[in-house]
Design an enzyme around this catalytic site. Structure first.
Site, PDB file in Angstrom:
ATOM      1  N   CYS A  54       0.804  -1.349   0.151  1.00  0.00           N
ATOM      2  CA  CYS A  54      -0.075  -0.090  -0.365  1.00  0.00           C
ATOM      3  C   CYS A  54       0.684   1.230   0.178  1.00  0.00           C
ATOM      4  CB  CYS A  54      -0.863  -0.152   1.146  1.00  0.00           C
ATOM      5  SG  CYS A  54      -0.157   0.407   2.769  1.00  0.00           S
ATOM      6  N   CYS A  56       0.760   3.918   2.191  1.00  0.00           N
ATOM      7  CA  CYS A  56       1.542   4.370   3.180  1.00  0.00           C
ATOM      8  C   CYS A  56       2.702   3.589   3.717  1.00  0.00           C
ATOM      9  CB  CYS A  56       0.432   4.313   4.389  1.00  0.00           C
ATOM     10  SG  CYS A  56      -0.482   2.993   4.626  1.00  0.00           S
TER      11      CYS A  56
END
Length: 145
Positions: A54, A56
């Protein structure tokens, strides 16, 4: 529209990049439950990065970990990583050590002698500035290492 084959090549490239970033930061990659048990029961402090593909993880968690580890005077003796969504059995085994915390990726766990000391969960990473995560990691290192 991207073909399935192109998407698989793209995702493989993303996974390889994510793995390499963690290894370049000094994390030992754990891909089997046995490797996890051996690493997480070592004497001393161990930082576990639950890696993922992902944004993040790539934009915040891995860069923050790299910076915190290379700029801190006090740090864990061991740094390891499992890859959520890729090395499922190893990740499940690592998460079995994180008692009281739901599965979360990316995340960080700090253990000592196989016992969980603290966690930095996805909700504390996602939406944060990388320096905020660096500070959380450094605080955990100072308190527990």
């Amino acid at each position: 529209m991207m073909s399935n084959m192109n998407f698989n090549f793209f995702m493989n490239d993303v996974v390889v990049t994510a793995r390499n970033e963690a290894k370049e930061a000094g994390f030992q990659e754990l891909t089997t439950p046995d490797e996890v048990d051996t690493a997480l029961t070592k004497e001393g402090t161990t930082l576990v990065l639950v890696n993922s593909v992902c944004g993040c993880a790539g934009g915040i968690a891995r860069p923050a970990a790299n910076y915190a580890l290379h700029k801190s005077d006090v740090k864990p003796e061991h740094t390891v990583t499992v890859f959520a969504g890729q090395d499922k059995e190893a990740t499940e085994k690592a998460r079995s050590y994180f008692t009281g915390y739901p599965p979360s990726s990316p995340s960080f766990a700090l253990l000592k002698d196989g016992k969980l000391l603290t966690m930095i969960e996805r909700h504390e990473i996602e939406g944060s500035e990388p320096i905020e995560v660096v500070e959380k990691l450094q605080e955990a290192f100072k308190e527990h290492c």
